[in-house]
Design an enzyme around this catalytic site. Structure first.
Site, PDB file in Angstrom:
ATOM      1  N   HIS A  38       0.919  -1.257   0.086  1.00 44.40           N
ATOM      2  CA  HIS A  38      -0.021  -0.002  -0.058  1.00 44.40           C
ATOM      3  C   HIS A  38       0.887   1.114  -0.106  1.00 44.40           C
ATOM      4  O   HIS A  38       1.876   1.217   0.297  1.00 44.40           O
ATOM      5  CB  HIS A  38      -0.886  -0.047   1.218  1.00 44.40           C
ATOM      6  CG  HIS A  38      -0.210   0.165   2.525  1.00 44.40           C
ATOM      7  ND1 HIS A  38       0.505   1.251   3.014  1.00 44.40           N
ATOM      8  CD2 HIS A  38       0.155  -0.733   3.458  1.00 44.40           C
ATOM      9  CE1 HIS A  38       0.810   0.858   4.251  1.00 44.40           C
ATOM     10  NE2 HIS A  38       1.067  -0.460   4.456  1.00 44.40           N
ATOM     11  N   GLY A  39       0.417   2.209  -0.521  1.00 43.94           N
ATOM     12  CA  GLY A  39       1.049   3.664  -0.583  1.00 43.94           C
ATOM     13  C   GLY A  39       1.258   4.191   0.967  1.00 43.94           C
ATOM     14  O   GLY A  39       0.526   3.628   1.779  1.00 43.94           O
ATOM     15  N   GLU A  66      -2.350  -6.990   7.723  1.00 46.53           N
ATOM     16  CA  GLU A  66      -0.897  -6.983   7.955  1.00 46.53           C
ATOM     17  C   GLU A  66      -0.711  -7.798   9.457  1.00 46.53           C
ATOM     18  O   GLU A  66      -1.765  -7.962  10.268  1.00 46.53           O
ATOM     19  CB  GLU A  66      -0.483  -5.427   8.251  1.00 46.53           C
ATOM     20  CG  GLU A  66       0.625  -5.181   8.921  1.00 46.53           C
ATOM     21  CD  GLU A  66       2.012  -5.401   8.121  1.00 46.53           C
ATOM     22  OE1 GLU A  66       1.961  -6.781   7.797  1.00 46.53           O
ATOM     23  OE2 GLU A  66       2.602  -4.567   7.546  1.00 46.53           O
ATOM     24  N   THR A  96       1.047   6.150   4.459  1.00 46.94           N
ATOM     25  CA  THR A  96       0.071   6.736   5.282  1.00 46.94           C
ATOM     26  C   THR A  96       0.806   7.719   6.221  1.00 46.94           C
ATOM     27  O   THR A  96       1.985   7.768   6.381  1.00 46.94           O
ATOM     28  CB  THR A  96      -0.678   5.840   6.231  1.00 46.94           C
ATOM     29  OG1 THR A  96       0.485   5.030   7.157  1.00 46.94           O
ATOM     30  CG2 THR A  96      -1.184   4.505   5.183  1.00 46.94           C
ATOM     31  N   ASP A  97       0.285   8.585   6.988  1.00 49.33           N
ATOM     32  CA  ASP A  97       0.938   9.491   7.988  1.00 49.33           C
ATOM     33  C   ASP A  97       1.494   8.832   9.093  1.00 49.33           C
ATOM     34  O   ASP A  97       2.653   9.231   9.489  1.00 49.33           O
ATOM     35  CB  ASP A  97      -0.321  10.352   8.668  1.00 49.33           C
ATOM     36  CG  ASP A  97      -0.556  11.398   7.738  1.00 49.33           C
ATOM     37  OD1 ASP A  97      -0.061  11.809   6.483  1.00 49.33           O
ATOM     38  OD2 ASP A  97      -1.854  12.246   7.849  1.00 49.33           O
ATOM     39  N   TRP A  98       0.986   7.619   9.417  1.00 45.01           N
ATOM     40  CA  TRP A  98       1.607   6.752  10.566  1.00 45.01           C
ATOM     41  C   TRP A  98       3.067   6.167   9.775  1.00 45.01           C
ATOM     42  O   TRP A  98       3.801   6.235  10.505  1.00 45.01           O
ATOM     43  CB  TRP A  98       0.735   5.741  10.720  1.00 45.01           C
ATOM     44  CG  TRP A  98       0.155   6.039  12.096  1.00 45.01           C
ATOM     45  CD1 TRP A  98      -0.609   7.292  12.313  1.00 45.01           C
ATOM     46  CD2 TRP A  98      -0.649   5.171  12.766  1.00 45.01           C
ATOM     47  NE1 TRP A  98      -1.419   7.333  13.441  1.00 45.01           N
ATOM     48  CE2 TRP A  98      -1.630   5.933  13.679  1.00 45.01           C
ATOM     49  CE3 TRP A  98      -0.517   3.991  13.411  1.00 45.01           C
ATOM     50  CZ2 TRP A  98      -2.308   5.765  14.797  1.00 45.01           C
ATOM     51  CZ3 TRP A  98      -1.434   3.353  14.458  1.00 45.01           C
ATOM     52  CH2 TRP A  98      -2.100   4.361  15.206  1.00 45.01           C
ATOM     53  N   ASN A  99       3.098   5.927   8.438  1.00 47.25           N
ATOM     54  CA  ASN A  99       4.149   5.515   7.818  1.00 47.25           C
ATOM     55  C   ASN A  99       5.224   6.469   8.006  1.00 47.25           C
ATOM     56  O   ASN A  99       6.355   6.354   8.316  1.00 47.25           O
ATOM     57  CB  ASN A  99       4.294   5.143   6.392  1.00 47.25           C
ATOM     58  CG  ASN A  99       3.367   3.825   6.100  1.00 47.25           C
ATOM     59  OD1 ASN A  99       2.759   3.594   5.062  1.00 47.25           O
ATOM     60  ND2 ASN A  99       3.595   2.950   7.035  1.00 47.25           N
TER      61      ASN A  99
END
Length: 197
Positions: free
Chosen positions: A13-14, A93, A16-19
């Protein structure tokens, strides 16, 4: 003589703010950010370049919002109906249990002994609070592989990609646990080998 397994075009997946913040997402349903949506388009273009018969592939995603949005953007980018894919719960996940939402720095500060135990054996370590080890994840993912009947695009997660690399390519658990899994790219798993596109 084994017949060759279907080719897997694996897409994480692209972003996210958490990434971006380095937080452990696990099974928390965090949406894509703006860059993540761009990465989903990029993954679609890369898929089209590496696989000219992309419209004949099977398409399957993890049930999480970030993976489904990546899949729908990717399919739209290459001119396929966004909703025309399957969802497989087994592709969700790995869960980090009580550590979800924390950064590794916060984990090391809050639970230094447990963090050190995980560093020693990332593959087999089970985080507290109902977490999952990579070894447990591999057991969950193996039947997905056995069920594949044709070349398939799978949109899922970093941990799931590491399980696939171990199962499909024979990469050692120690190496697989620490491999970078890129966003916006395609991981081609074919004939016991892997390559990034």
């Amino acid at each position: 003589m084994h017949s060759p397994r279907p080719t897997i075009y694996f897409i994480r997946h692209g972003e996210t703010d958490w990434n971006l913040e380095g937080r452990l997402q696990g099974q928390k349903d965090i949406p894509l950010n703006k860059l993540g949506r761009v990465q989903a388009e990029e993954a679609g273009r890369r898929l089209r370049s590496v696989c000219p018969h992309y419209e004949d592939l099977a398409y399957v995603a993890s049930p999480m919002r970030r993976t489904r949005d990546t899949m729908e953007i990717l399919r739209g980018t290459i001119g396929l109906p966004p909703q025309g894919y399957g969802v497989d719960e087994r592709l969700i996940e790995i869960t980090f249990g009580a550590w979800e939402g924390m950064t590794w720095k916060e984990v090391r500060r809050a639970e230094p002994q447990l963090a050190a135990l995980r560093e020693r054996d990332k593959w087999n370590y089970v985080p507290p609070g109902g977490g999952e080890s990579y070894a447990m994840l591999v057991d969950r993912i193996r039947p997905v592989l056995d069920d594949l009947t044709r070349d398939t695009v799978i949109v899922a997660h970093g941990g799931v990609a590491r399980a696939f690399l171990s199962l499909c390519c024979g990469i050692s658990s120690r190496q697989a646990a620490s491999m970078d899994i890129w966003q916006g790219r395609v991981l081609v798993l074919q004939d016991r080998k892997h390559r990034w596109v």
